[in-house]
Design a protein around this motif. Sequence first.
Motif, PDB file in Angstrom:
ATOM      1  N   UNK A   6       0.827  -1.211   0.000  1.00 49.18           N
ATOM      2  CA  UNK A   6       0.000   0.000   0.000  1.00 49.18           C
ATOM      3  C   UNK A   6       0.865   1.266   0.000  1.00 49.18           C
ATOM      4  N   UNK A   7       0.353   2.293  -0.641  1.00 46.66           N
ATOM      5  CA  UNK A   7       1.048   3.579  -0.709  1.00 46.66           C
ATOM      6  C   UNK A   7       1.137   4.212   0.683  1.00 46.66           C
ATOM      7  N   UNK A   8       0.165   3.941   1.563  1.00 46.61           N
ATOM      8  CA  UNK A   8       0.196   4.521   2.909  1.00 46.61           C
ATOM      9  C   UNK A   8       1.416   4.018   3.678  1.00 46.61           C
ATOM     10  N   UNK A   9       1.764   2.756   3.482  1.00 43.34           N
ATOM     11  CA  UNK A   9       2.930   2.188   4.171  1.00 43.34           C
ATOM     12  C   UNK A   9       4.198   2.864   3.691  1.00 43.34           C
ATOM     13  N   UNK A  10       4.321   3.025   2.395  1.00 45.40           N
ATOM     14  CA  UNK A  10       5.518   3.662   1.818  1.00 45.40           C
ATOM     15  C   UNK A  10       5.597   5.132   2.241  1.00 45.40           C
ATOM     16  N   UNK A  63       4.320   6.369   4.957  1.00 44.56           N
ATOM     17  CA  UNK A  63       4.662   6.344   6.379  1.00 44.56           C
ATOM     18  C   UNK A  63       6.149   6.175   6.600  1.00 44.56           C
ATOM     19  N   UNK A  64       6.761   5.278   5.841  1.00 44.02           N
ATOM     20  CA  UNK A  64       8.209   5.060   5.942  1.00 44.02           C
ATOM     21  C   UNK A  64       8.968   6.330   5.583  1.00 44.02           C
ATOM     22  N   UNK A  65       8.568   6.966   4.488  1.00 44.68           N
ATOM     23  CA  UNK A  65       9.234   8.198   4.056  1.00 44.68           C
ATOM     24  C   UNK A  65       9.088   9.293   5.119  1.00 44.68           C
ATOM     25  N   UNK A  66       7.901   9.415   5.698  1.00 49.08           N
ATOM     26  CA  UNK A  66       7.681  10.442   6.728  1.00 49.08           C
ATOM     27  C   UNK A  66       8.545  10.191   7.966  1.00 49.08           C
ATOM     28  N   UNK A 123       1.535   5.935  12.070  1.00 49.20           N
ATOM     29  CA  UNK A 123       0.118   5.582  11.854  1.00 49.20           C
ATOM     30  C   UNK A 123      -0.138   5.148  10.408  1.00 49.20           C
ATOM     31  N   UNK A 124       0.457   5.855   9.453  1.00 50.76           N
ATOM     32  CA  UNK A 124       0.307   5.462   8.046  1.00 50.76           C
ATOM     33  C   UNK A 124       0.967   4.106   7.774  1.00 50.76           C
ATOM     34  N   UNK A 125       2.129   3.898   8.340  1.00 47.51           N
ATOM     35  CA  UNK A 125       2.854   2.645   8.150  1.00 47.51           C
ATOM     36  C   UNK A 125       2.047   1.462   8.692  1.00 47.51           C
ATOM     37  N   UNK A 126       1.442   1.649   9.838  1.00 46.84           N
ATOM     38  CA  UNK A 126       0.719   0.558  10.492  1.00 46.84           C
ATOM     39  C   UNK A 126      -0.589   0.203   9.786  1.00 46.84           C
TER      40      UNK A 126
END
Length: 196
Positions: free
Chosen positions: A64-68, A70-73, A135-138
């Motif tokens: 998912x793009x949210x995970x990526x 989240x990692x970048x953030x 939160x995005x990563x999870x």
Amino acid sequence: MDPNIDFKNIWKQQTSTKPNLEELLDTLKKFKNENLRKLICSNLSMTATSLLIIFIWYYYQPQMITTKLGIVLVILAMAIFLIAYNRMFMTFYTIDNTQSNHNYLQNLYRVKSKQKLMQTTMMNLYFIMLSLGICLYMYEYTSRMTPISGIIVYGITLLWIAFNWFYLRPRTIRKQQGKLDGLINKFEEINNQLQD
């Protein structure tokens, strides 16, 4: 009580403990070394954490793009924090033993100003980006859980973030400010004595 006691004379004869400049310079050196150790530990731990996060991204290939995002953030939050932290203490580490007391004091005021910026603006930005990134990563992984399990995982994570934000961060800030304010007060006292 004897009415002939000369209180002014007694007051003038008091000896006050004046800060010793050598002891103060030694305290300043210890403070610099302590902060240098903290700076090195922060750089090493955040760099290692970023490398571990990049390895997890590469190895587990999140979908998912949210995970990526989240990692970048999270990595960006740590990088911005480290850049600001390193810059703040560069002013402090340029203080050397050949400077006058007045210059010491001016440099300590600069450090205090940068420390305040670090403890407010930069720390707020760091916590917001880090929290949002986590939160995005999870999301990808908690979306595969039952709703109750996902809520529990997010709840525990948010409680940990809140504990850090409302308890550990203010405590650390007070401790840092107290040490720096103590040094500044002693240098101001010596500076005032030299001017008298």
